[in-house]
Design an enzyme around this catalytic site. Sequence first.
Site, PDB file in Angstrom:
ATOM      1  CG  ASN A   9      59.229  40.546  58.468  1.00 51.17           C
ATOM      2  OD1 ASN A   9      58.956  40.627  57.270  1.00 51.17           O
ATOM      3  ND2 ASN A   9      59.193  39.402  59.136  1.00 51.17           N
ATOM      4  CD1 TRP A  10      57.365  46.688  56.405  1.00 54.13           C
ATOM      5  CD2 TRP A  10      56.956  47.154  54.249  1.00 54.13           C
ATOM      6  NE1 TRP A  10      57.667  48.007  56.197  1.00 54.13           N
ATOM      7  CE2 TRP A  10      57.438  48.328  54.884  1.00 54.13           C
ATOM      8  CE3 TRP A  10      56.643  47.208  52.885  1.00 54.13           C
ATOM      9  CZ2 TRP A  10      57.590  49.535  54.194  1.00 54.13           C
ATOM     10  CZ3 TRP A  10      56.810  48.401  52.199  1.00 54.13           C
ATOM     11  CH2 TRP A  10      57.274  49.553  52.858  1.00 54.13           C
ATOM     12  CE  LYS A  11      55.863  39.027  60.506  1.00 51.82           C
ATOM     13  NZ  LYS A  11      55.310  38.297  61.634  1.00 51.82           N
ATOM     14  CG  HIS A  96      60.209  35.310  60.112  1.00 45.99           C
ATOM     15  ND1 HIS A  96      59.009  34.723  60.435  1.00 45.99           N
ATOM     16  CD2 HIS A  96      60.224  36.512  60.744  1.00 45.99           C
ATOM     17  CE1 HIS A  96      58.337  35.550  61.223  1.00 45.99           C
ATOM     18  NE2 HIS A  96      59.038  36.631  61.420  1.00 45.99           N
ATOM     19  CD  GLU A  98      55.427  34.984  60.117  1.00 42.17           C
ATOM     20  OE1 GLU A  98      55.733  35.652  59.111  1.00 42.17           O
ATOM     21  OE2 GLU A  98      55.038  35.506  61.188  1.00 42.17           O
ATOM     22  CD  GLU A 168      61.117  37.833  64.703  1.00 38.40           C
ATOM     23  OE1 GLU A 168      60.780  39.015  64.730  1.00 38.40           O
ATOM     24  OE2 GLU A 168      60.773  37.051  63.802  1.00 38.40           O
ATOM     25  N   GLY A 174      52.816  38.244  66.426  1.00 37.12           N
ATOM     26  CA  GLY A 174      51.472  38.558  65.946  1.00 37.12           C
ATOM     27  C   GLY A 174      50.379  38.197  66.931  1.00 37.12           C
ATOM     28  CB  SER A 214      53.627  41.365  70.267  1.00 33.93           C
ATOM     29  OG  SER A 214      52.859  40.394  69.575  1.00 33.93           O
ATOM     30  N   GLY A 235      56.995  43.424  63.156  1.00 34.84           N
ATOM     31  CA  GLY A 235      56.022  42.994  62.161  1.00 34.84           C
ATOM     32  C   GLY A 235      54.894  44.005  62.051  1.00 34.84           C
ATOM     33  N   GLY A 236      53.767  43.698  62.696  1.00 34.38           N
ATOM     34  CA  GLY A 236      52.558  44.505  62.564  1.00 34.38           C
ATOM     35  C   GLY A 236      52.766  46.003  62.734  1.00 34.38           C
TER      36      GLY A 236
HETATM   37  P1  13P Z   1      54.825  41.081  65.110  1.00 36.32           P
HETATM   38  O1  13P Z   1      55.587  42.329  65.473  1.00 36.32           O
HETATM   39  O2  13P Z   1      53.656  41.336  64.216  1.00 36.32           O
HETATM   40  O3  13P Z   1      54.516  40.236  66.297  1.00 36.32           O
HETATM   41  O4  13P Z   1      55.836  40.199  64.206  1.00 36.32           O
HETATM   42  C1  13P Z   1      57.111  39.984  64.654  1.00 36.32           C
HETATM   43  C2  13P Z   1      57.890  39.375  63.549  1.00 36.32           C
HETATM   44  O5  13P Z   1      57.650  38.238  63.171  1.00 36.32           O
HETATM   45  C3  13P Z   1      58.934  40.175  62.918  1.00 36.32           C
HETATM   46  O6  13P Z   1      59.720  39.396  62.072  1.00 36.32           O
END
Ligand code: 13P
Length: 251
Positions: A9-11, A96, A98, A168, A174, A214, A235-236
């Site tokens: 997930n590149w966000k 998600h 967010e 999640e 993050g 994470s 994510g990251g």
């Molecule tokens: P991180 O891997 O950066 O913690 O993000 C997880 C995430 O929200 C994937 O959708």
Amino acid sequence: MRKNVVAGNWKMNTTLEEGVGLAKDVNEALKHVDAKCDVVICVPFTHLASVNAVIDPAKLGLGAENCADHVKGAYTGEVSAPMVASTGATYVILGHSERRQYYGETSETLKEKVNLALASNLTPIFCIGEVLEQRENGTYFDVVKAQIEEALFDLSAEDFSKLILAYEPVWAIGTGKTATDDQAQEIHAFIRGVIAEKYGKEVADNTSILYGGSCKPSNAKALFAKPDVDGGLIGGAALEAESFMGIVTAF
Ligand code: 13P
């Protein structure tokens, strides 16, 4: 059928040029490994068509990070499920944390989004998970159950079977703080039980439930070794081909 899946997930990261470059790098890296899981990248809307043009769909799936709760019309700034599908993408992340937290998404809107995604033959990667307070006060089982029931339990068993779920925990996203593999297993098994109660054991056993929060090359192996953890939503660590591939090859 239940599959192992690692999805990035590149966000809201990467310019178009950077994103196409990253997709090319992941696509290239996949030529040199025998991936034991489906690999997907979910990218910003602006990148979908261009990324689709540079990846091998047999090796790398493509998804959006959201879609609208309407099919078309006067909804300035929104992008519909049919528009996502028209780029060649076949997945979409929905719900998600967010989106829930910053853009007010509720189970009611998510229900619509899931229906529209399925109608466009997109595979929803549906996210659920509790915040820190709910983890600490022990209500996380109820929270996660309600998120699933409210948004998904009007689906037929056939439609439910088309979903991928992603657990999640918001406190792990993050933050560098990961759920332990035992914490992940505990709640993933619970989620599978909630599905089994509603749709039966066969549907539950065939549902892929990913862990997100994470997840890194250093902890992916232990997480993925758990019987109810079927992969990760990343994510990251998905923003560099090397670390993303380090998670893909944890299977
Ligand atoms: P991180 O891997 O950066 O913690 O993000 C997880 C995430 O929200 C994937 O959708």
